[in-house]
Design a protein around this motif. Structure first.
Motif, PDB file in Angstrom:
ATOM      1  N   VAL A 136       0.907  -0.956   0.022  1.00 47.45           N
ATOM      2  CA  VAL A 136      -0.024  -0.015   0.106  1.00 47.45           C
ATOM      3  C   VAL A 136       0.872   1.245  -0.071  1.00 47.45           C
ATOM      4  O   VAL A 136       0.663   2.143  -0.778  1.00 47.45           O
ATOM      5  CB  VAL A 136      -1.039  -0.025   1.104  1.00 47.45           C
ATOM      6  CG1 VAL A 136      -1.643   1.335   1.396  1.00 47.45           C
ATOM      7  CG2 VAL A 136      -2.031  -1.181   1.118  1.00 47.45           C
ATOM      8  N   ALA A 137       2.021   1.148   0.694  1.00 47.00           N
ATOM      9  CA  ALA A 137       2.822   2.487   0.995  1.00 47.00           C
ATOM     10  C   ALA A 137       3.535   2.564  -0.376  1.00 47.00           C
ATOM     11  O   ALA A 137       3.729   3.724  -0.953  1.00 47.00           O
ATOM     12  CB  ALA A 137       3.998   2.044   2.139  1.00 47.00           C
ATOM     13  N   THR A 139       2.344   1.442  -3.261  1.00 49.76           N
ATOM     14  CA  THR A 139       1.577   2.104  -4.669  1.00 49.76           C
ATOM     15  C   THR A 139       1.095   3.466  -4.349  1.00 49.76           C
ATOM     16  O   THR A 139       1.043   4.423  -5.115  1.00 49.76           O
ATOM     17  CB  THR A 139       0.184   1.183  -4.337  1.00 49.76           C
ATOM     18  OG1 THR A 139       0.606  -0.215  -4.579  1.00 49.76           O
ATOM     19  CG2 THR A 139      -0.984   1.728  -5.308  1.00 49.76           C
ATOM     20  N   THR A 140       1.207   3.979  -2.987  1.00 50.35           N
ATOM     21  CA  THR A 140       0.623   5.309  -2.813  1.00 50.35           C
ATOM     22  C   THR A 140       2.091   6.396  -3.238  1.00 50.35           C
ATOM     23  O   THR A 140       2.043   7.228  -3.814  1.00 50.35           O
ATOM     24  CB  THR A 140       0.917   5.723  -1.063  1.00 50.35           C
ATOM     25  OG1 THR A 140      -0.303   4.964  -0.702  1.00 50.35           O
ATOM     26  CG2 THR A 140       0.607   6.974  -0.881  1.00 50.35           C
ATOM     27  N   SER A 143       1.856   6.426  -7.116  1.00 49.78           N
ATOM     28  CA  SER A 143       0.969   7.253  -7.697  1.00 49.78           C
ATOM     29  C   SER A 143       0.905   8.754  -7.516  1.00 49.78           C
ATOM     30  O   SER A 143       0.927   9.583  -8.312  1.00 49.78           O
ATOM     31  CB  SER A 143      -0.407   6.923  -6.800  1.00 49.78           C
ATOM     32  OG  SER A 143      -1.539   7.552  -7.591  1.00 49.78           O
ATOM     33  N   VAL A 144       1.441   9.100  -6.189  1.00 53.82           N
ATOM     34  CA  VAL A 144       1.990  10.419  -5.944  1.00 53.82           C
ATOM     35  C   VAL A 144       3.110  10.854  -6.817  1.00 53.82           C
ATOM     36  O   VAL A 144       3.155  11.933  -7.308  1.00 53.82           O
ATOM     37  CB  VAL A 144       2.289  10.684  -4.492  1.00 53.82           C
ATOM     38  CG1 VAL A 144       3.033  12.171  -4.195  1.00 53.82           C
ATOM     39  CG2 VAL A 144       1.103  10.303  -3.489  1.00 53.82           C
ATOM     40  N   GLY A 268      -3.403  10.671  -5.217  1.00 54.59           N
ATOM     41  CA  GLY A 268      -2.466   9.608  -4.840  1.00 54.59           C
ATOM     42  C   GLY A 268      -2.006   9.169  -3.635  1.00 54.59           C
ATOM     43  O   GLY A 268      -1.563   8.116  -3.249  1.00 54.59           O
ATOM     44  N   LEU A 269      -1.959  10.369  -2.854  1.00 55.19           N
ATOM     45  CA  LEU A 269      -1.384  10.098  -1.374  1.00 55.19           C
ATOM     46  C   LEU A 269      -2.438   9.414  -0.686  1.00 55.19           C
ATOM     47  O   LEU A 269      -2.249   8.672   0.370  1.00 55.19           O
ATOM     48  CB  LEU A 269      -0.987  11.167  -0.640  1.00 55.19           C
ATOM     49  CG  LEU A 269      -0.375  11.359   0.730  1.00 55.19           C
ATOM     50  CD1 LEU A 269       0.898  10.727   0.553  1.00 55.19           C
ATOM     51  CD2 LEU A 269      -0.342  12.935   1.082  1.00 55.19           C
ATOM     52  N   PRO A 272      -4.636   4.930  -2.125  1.00 58.35           N
ATOM     53  CA  PRO A 272      -4.327   3.498  -2.011  1.00 58.35           C
ATOM     54  C   PRO A 272      -4.798   3.029  -0.621  1.00 58.35           C
ATOM     55  O   PRO A 272      -5.099   1.896  -0.468  1.00 58.35           O
ATOM     56  CB  PRO A 272      -2.680   3.523  -2.244  1.00 58.35           C
ATOM     57  CG  PRO A 272      -2.506   4.809  -3.224  1.00 58.35           C
ATOM     58  CD  PRO A 272      -3.521   5.721  -2.739  1.00 58.35           C
ATOM     59  N   THR A 273      -4.564   3.626   0.469  1.00 55.70           N
ATOM     60  CA  THR A 273      -4.890   3.193   1.715  1.00 55.70           C
ATOM     61  C   THR A 273      -6.394   3.114   1.923  1.00 55.70           C
ATOM     62  O   THR A 273      -6.875   2.062   2.544  1.00 55.70           O
ATOM     63  CB  THR A 273      -4.529   4.363   2.741  1.00 55.70           C
ATOM     64  OG1 THR A 273      -2.935   4.306   2.826  1.00 55.70           O
ATOM     65  CG2 THR A 273      -4.764   3.942   4.150  1.00 55.70           C
ATOM     66  N   PRO A 322      -5.671   8.379  -9.736  1.00 52.58           N
ATOM     67  CA  PRO A 322      -4.974   7.503  -8.687  1.00 52.58           C
ATOM     68  C   PRO A 322      -5.891   6.280  -8.193  1.00 52.58           C
ATOM     69  O   PRO A 322      -5.297   5.350  -7.990  1.00 52.58           O
ATOM     70  CB  PRO A 322      -4.646   8.568  -7.631  1.00 52.58           C
ATOM     71  CG  PRO A 322      -5.692   9.689  -7.967  1.00 52.58           C
ATOM     72  CD  PRO A 322      -5.865   9.801  -9.268  1.00 52.58           C
ATOM     73  N   SER A 326      -4.460   2.633  -8.692  1.00 52.66           N
ATOM     74  CA  SER A 326      -4.309   1.696  -7.231  1.00 52.66           C
ATOM     75  C   SER A 326      -5.153   0.499  -7.448  1.00 52.66           C
ATOM     76  O   SER A 326      -4.768  -0.599  -6.839  1.00 52.66           O
ATOM     77  CB  SER A 326      -4.900   2.698  -6.035  1.00 52.66           C
ATOM     78  OG  SER A 326      -4.132   3.954  -5.980  1.00 52.66           O
TER      79      SER A 326
END
Length: 403
Positions: A136-137, A139-140, A143-144, A268-269, A272-273, A322, A326
């Motif tokens: 997840v981190a 992917t974040t 995306s960012v 993007g930040l 994903p979470t 995003p 994701s």
């Protein structure tokens, strides 16, 4: 080689360095050309039509080389294929400012776009294979960094004096990417994905070798990705003209476009979470579709009274991007199916994205007004939201392919 063993061999710092160094080069090398395109054409004494050739190369390469990314990864491995992509990007970005003739400039641009196309497809799969608890981190961060790459690429023209310096600036980040990925390659070797349905237990796809377009989720995600990409490209190319034609200032139009990019990075930040924890994404997807439609409605009905506000609304509607990125690793179990999904969704999606601005140009040239174009965009935004509901369902592609 088992996936778990490979993950343990990669330090967390190297995982994040690999993702950041690759993602920063997936947009800036292309986005930096637009602000200096006129200078490039003038330098080579080329006709203005060459600008259309140069700007159309990325979309063409995203399709051709995006489709070939998965077969390449199956032959040589995820990491070697991404090293090859990084090498193509580096050679193109370093060579392009020194090209003595237009033909070599175009070939260098082709190398950059081809490398980006391969990495677009394979990097989400690589994250899926090596991410582990950090997926997840990672992917974040991916995306960012993509959003930031698209946002800062055009800004390089503001800090340099010549088009050669503007484009050459990104050669440094490409060299850094190549160095990091050569280090990764030395650690993992040939990491070709296990065949789907293999009995070694490494690949959880469980025999999901069927045609990927048999999945309703995949088809919906393809069109969802395509429509949101089309919106982004139309906004980058035509939104300032839409606003200024209606009476907004050119400075407000430029600031509004930057606002859309910055808000996109925020998506993007966060998303994903949210995707990893939410039980359903339908309300979010519907909201993004409605926000996009509302933003275009504002540009249609009251563009000059609140141009920056409508750009803020469109920026939040742009969180579809995003979200779509994701969903690619989030809706698959295995790295190979992730790669197959990205290799199907992104090339076709980018064809739609490239066709959108072209169609707007044709329509605007024919009718001389953006009003009917905006009406069509409003309808397409609502369709995008409906497709997103299907694409974001909490299912795994492998399960649909086994049915």
């Amino acid at each position: 080689m088992g996936t778990g063993a490979v993950v343990r061999a990669l330090p967390i710092t190297l995982l994040f360095a690999a993702v950041v160094s690759a993602a920063i080069n997936l947009r800036a090398g292309v986005a930096s050309v637009g602000p200096v395109l006129d200078q490039v054409i003038a330098f080579y004494g080329a006709p203005a039509s060459i600008g259309g050739v140069i700007t159309s190369l990325p979309g063409l390469c995203f399709f051709i080389f995006g489709v070939s990314a998965v077969p390449l990864a199956r032959q040589v491995g995820f990491t070697p294929a991404l090293v090859a992509a990084g090498l193509a990007i580096t050679v193109g970005l370093v060579l392009r400012p020194f090209a003595p003739g237009l033909s070599l400039f175009i070939l260098a641009t082709l190398a950059v776009a081809a490398g980006i196309a391969l990495a677009n497809v394979l990097l989400p799969a690589w994250i899926k294979q090596y991410g582990g608890k950090q997926i997840v981190a990672l992917t974040t961060v991916y995306s960012v960094t993509l959003s930031l790459s698209a946002a800062v690429g055009p800004l390089s023209a503001l800090v340099t004096d010549t088009w050669q310096a503007t484009l050459g600036l990104w050669g440094a980040t490409a060299v850094a990417q190549l160095a990091v990925w050569l280090l990764v390659w030395a650690r993992v070797g040939r990491d070709a994905p296990a065949p789907e349905g293999s009995a070694d237990g490494d690949d959880p796809s469980g025999g999901a070798e069927g045609k990927i377009y048999r999945s309703r989720t995949v088809v919906a995600l393809m069109f969802f990705f395509g429509l949101q990409s089309m919106n982004a490209y139309i906004q980058m190319g035509w939104l300032p003209a839409m606003l200024t034609q209606a009476g907004a200032s050119s400075s407000d139009a430029a600031i509004g476009l930057s606002i859309i990019g910055l808000i996109g990075a925020g998506g993007g930040l966060i998303l994903p979470t949210v995707i990893s924890r939410a039980r359903t994404l339908s309300p979010l997807v519907i909201a993004f579709g409605l926000l996009t439609a509302a933003g275009y409605t504002g540009v249609l009905l009251a563009p000059a009274s609140a141009p920056l506000f409508w750009c803020v609304v469109l920026g939040f509607g742009g969180w579809c991007f995003p979200l779509a990125i994701s969903l690619i690793p989030a809706r698959t179990r295995s790295a190979l199916v992730t790669a197959r999904l990205a290799g199907f969704v992104q090339p076709v999606g980018y064809v739609l994205a490239a066709a959108g601005p072209f169609a707007v140009g044709l329509a605007y040239g024919a009718v001389g007004s953006f009003r009917p174009i905006l009406l069509v965009l409003i309808v397409l935004a609502l369709i995008m939201g409906a497709l997103g509901v299907v694409a974001a369902r909490p299912v795994f592609i492998e399960d649909e392919l086994r049915r």
